[in-house]
Scaffold this active site. Structure first.
Site, short mmCIF file in Angstrom:
data_model
loop_
_atom_site.label_atom_id
_atom_site.label_comp_id
_atom_site.label_asym_id
_atom_site.label_seq_id
_atom_site.Cartn_x
_atom_site.Cartn_y
_atom_site.Cartn_z
N ASP A 260 0.83 -1.21 0.00
CA ASP A 260 0.00 0.00 0.00
C ASP A 260 0.86 1.25 0.00
OD1 ASP A 260 -2.05 1.79 0.14
OD2 ASP A 260 -2.41 1.52 2.29
N LYS A 267 1.43 7.97 0.58
CA LYS A 267 1.85 7.98 1.98
C LYS A 267 3.23 8.63 2.11
CE LYS A 267 -0.37 3.58 3.28
NZ LYS A 267 -1.20 4.07 4.40
N ASP A 278 0.00 -4.97 4.79
CA ASP A 278 -1.40 -4.55 4.67
C ASP A 278 -2.31 -5.65 4.13
OD1 ASP A 278 -3.10 -2.49 5.35
OD2 ASP A 278 -3.00 -1.50 3.41
N ASP A 337 -5.93 6.47 -0.37
CA ASP A 337 -5.30 5.70 0.71
C ASP A 337 -6.34 5.09 1.65
OD1 ASP A 337 -3.17 4.60 2.08
OD2 ASP A 337 -2.88 6.34 3.38
N ARG A 341 -11.15 -0.37 2.72
CA ARG A 341 -12.62 -0.48 2.82
C ARG A 341 -13.27 -0.70 1.46
NH1 ARG A 341 -12.74 5.27 5.57
NH2 ARG A 341 -10.72 4.40 6.18
#
Length: 490
Positions: A260, A267, A278, A337, A341
Site C-alpha cells: 500500500d 503515503k 497490509d 489511501d 474499505r
C-alpha cells in the site's frame, strides 16, 4: 515451528539442551524461586533474579538437572496458581523466542495445573518462530528452536490434547506470519492466490479465483479501482470448507492489500516499508480457514481474500473518481489511501449473499485504530451479538480486543456529494467511520469487523510475538469458529 513432543521424565532427568522453568517472585523480600524445585531455588537465591513477566535468566544446570542449561522465566507473581493463562503464554513465548539456533528445549511447570501447562506450551510453541527465508551471508541465519518437549511426569495421556492443540495453533499462526513477512515483490495478488491454493491442496477446501477481467465483468468496482494503478492486477479468492454435517455457517473476509503506497494520495516515505503487511487480514482469515479444516470443525466456512496492490501508476484511480461497487452503490473516492474499505466492501457483498449466520472481516484498516487503542489492542465493531462472540473468543485465546461503537452522527459524513457514499469521513473517529462505511454492505447480517492495524505487525517484540508479523487475531477468529461448531456460542 518446532516438533512438539511429551516427556514423562522428572524435571531433574529431562535430557535436553535447555530446560525452561517458571520463576516466581519472592514474598516479603525473599528471593525469586522455582516452584517444586527447592534445589534450584536455593542455588539461585544469591542471583537477585527478577521474576517480572518475561524476564529471562539462562544459567548452567550445575548438575541440578540433566539439561545442559536452565532458562528461568519470570511469570510476574508470587503464586503460580494466580498467574493467568495469557501471562504464561507471554512468559514462555519470550523464553523460546530467545532460543533461536538451539536444537532442543523442554517446558516444565512442576506445580502447575493442566490448563496452565497447556497455556505455557502454547506460548512456547508460538514463540519458537523465526523468518529466515531470505537471510544469507557468511554466518548461517539462526532458525527457530528445533524441538520442544512438554514435561508431563506420569501424565502423558492427559497432556496429549495440549500438545496437539499447541502444534496446530502454532502451525496456523506461523502460516499467517510467513505470508505477512514475505516481501511484496514476492507476494502480490496473483502469487498470494496461488499460495492459498497450495496451502489448502490437501484439505477439504475448494478454491475459486477471479482475475481482473472476471472482477470487471462481475462489477467489483472497489477491488478493480484499487488495483488498476498496479502492473500486478487484483484477485478475489473464495475458499469454502463445507462439512456435510455443519449446522452453522460463517463467512470470513480479509483485506489483502499486498503493498500500500496510498495510491495517488501517496503515503509519507518513513514507515512505508511496513505496508507490506497490509494483507494481514487476508492472511489471517486464510489461516483460520486452514485451522477449521484441520480441526474438522462442524461449521461451514466461506472465506474471501480481497487482493490488490495499491500503486500510483498511470492508470491509478484519482481522488474524485466515482466507483460502482459490487452491490450497485456508488462511491466517491476522496482519498485513494482509504483503499482497504473499498476492496473489503465488494467482498462483503458476496459474503452476505451466502446468507451465513455470521460474517467476520479482518483488516489492518485504519491508523485511527492505532491512535485510539495503541499498538497491542485490536478494535472490534459491528452488530452487538457478533461483537460479543469475538470478545468471548478473544478472552479464551488471550488476545486483547476492545469493543468500539458506531455513533449515528458519523454516518452523515459518509454521504457523497455526487454519489451514494464517500470513502472517508472526518478525521475524528476515523476507525469508526471506516466501520460504518463497511456496514453499508452487510445489510442485516450479524457482523463483526476486526481492525487489527496496531497489533497485526509489531515494531518491537512482546512475549511470543517478535518483530514484524505477529499473527494476532488468528487464534480469536479460529476460536469463534470453534465456539459455533461446538455450540458453546449462542
Amino acid at each position: 515451528m518446532p516438533t512438539i513432543t511429551i516427556t514423562e521424565a522428572s524435571v531433574r532427568d529431562v535430557d535436553t539442551d535447555v530446560l525452561i522453568l517458571p520463576l516466581l517472585a519472592g514474598a516479603d523480600d525473599a528471593p525469586a524461586s522455582v516452584p517444586g524445585s527447592p534445589e534450584i531455588s536455593e542455588a539461585i537465591a544469591g542471583l537477585d533474579a527478577s521474576a517480572a513477566r518475561g524476564d529471562l535468566h539462562r544459567i548452567p544446570s550445575f548438575g541440578l538437572a540433566a539439561a545442559s542449561s536452565l532458562l528461568l522465566v519470570g511469570v510476574g507473581d508470587e503464586d503460580l496458581a494466580e498467574v493467568s493463562a495469557e501471562d504464561l503464554r507471554l512468559a514462555f513465548g519470550a523464553a523460546t523466542r530467545s532460543l533461536s539456533g538451539v536444537e532442543r528445549a523442554a517446558v516444565a511447570l512442576p506445580t502447575g495445573s493442566a490448563d496452565q501447562r497447556a497455556a505455557a506450551l502454547e506460548g512456547a510453541a508460538l514463540g519458537a518462530y523465526a523468518f529466515v527465508a531470505h537471510k544469507s551471508g557468511t554466518g548461517a541465519p539462526k532458525a527457530a528452536l528445533g524441538s520442544l518437549s512438554l514435561v508431563a511426569e506420569g501424565g502423558a495421556d492427559a497432556a496429549r490434547a495440549a500438545v496437539d492443540r499447541s502444534s496446530l495453533l502454532a502451525e496456523v499462526v506461523d502460516i499467517v506470519r510467513d505470508l505477512v513477512n514475505t516481501p511484496p515483490n514476492l507476494l502480490f495478488p496473483a502469487s498470494f492466490a496461488q499460495r492459498a491454493e497450495e496451502l489448502v491442496a490437501d484439505l477439504p477446501v475448494t478454491v475459486t479465483v477471479l482475475d481482473e477481467e472476471q472482477l470487471a465483468e462481475g462489477g467489483y468496482g472497489g477491488i478493480v479501482g484499487v488495483g488498476q494503478g498496479s502492473a500486478r492486477p487484483p484477485r478475489l479468492v473464495r475458499l469454502e470448507y463445507a462439512p456435510t454435517t455443519a449446522k452453522r455457517s460463517v463467512a470470513l473476509v480479509g483485506k489483502g492489500i499486498t503493498f500500500d503506497t496510498g495510491g495517488i494520495s501517496l503515503k509519507p516515505a518513513p514507515g512505508m516499508d511496513d505496508m507490506t503487511s497490509d494483507m494481514t487480514g487476508a492472511a489471517t482469515v486464510l489461516g483460520a480457514t486452514i485451522g477449521a479444516a484441520r480441526l474438522h470443525l462442524d461449521v461451514k466456512v466461506t472465506t474471501y481474500l480481497a487482493l490488490a496492490e495499491n500503486m500510483p501508476g498511470g492508470g491509478a484511480q484519482r481522488p474524485g473518481d466515482v466507483v460502482t461497487m459490487r452491490n450497485g452503490k456508488t462511491v466517491e473516492v476522496l482519498n485513494t489511501d482509504a483503499e482497504g474499505r473499498m476492496v473489503m466492501a465488494d467482498a462483503l457483498v458476496d459474503a452476505v449473499a451466502e446468507e451465513p449466520d455470521l460474517v467476520m472481516d479482518v483488516a489492518t484498516l485504519t491508523g485511527a485504530a492505532v491512535v485510539a487503542l495503541g499498538k497491542r489492542t485490536a478494535g472490534v465493531m459491528g452488530t452487538e451479538d457478533a461483537r460479543a462472540l469475538v470478545l468471548t473468543a478473544a478472552g479464551t485465546s488471550g488476545e486483547p480486543f476492545w469493543a468500539l461503537p458506531f455513533p449515528a452522527e458519523l454516518r452523515a459524513d459518509l454521504t457523497g456529494r455526487v454519489a451514494d457514499l464517500r470513502n472517508i469521513g472526518e478525521r475524528p473517529g476515523g476507525a469508526l467511520s471506516a466501520g460504518i462505511f463497511l456496514a453499508e454492505f452487510v445489510d442485516e447480517t450479524p457482523w463483526a469487523h476486526l481492525d487489527i492495524a496496531g497489533p497485526g505487525f509489531a515494531s518491537s517484540p512482546l512475549g511470543y510475538m517478535g518483530k514484524g508479523a505477529t499473527g494476532m487475531s488468528t487464534r480469536t477468529v479460529l476460536q469463534v469458529l470453534e465456539d459455533l461448531a461446538t455450540g458453546s456460542a449462542a
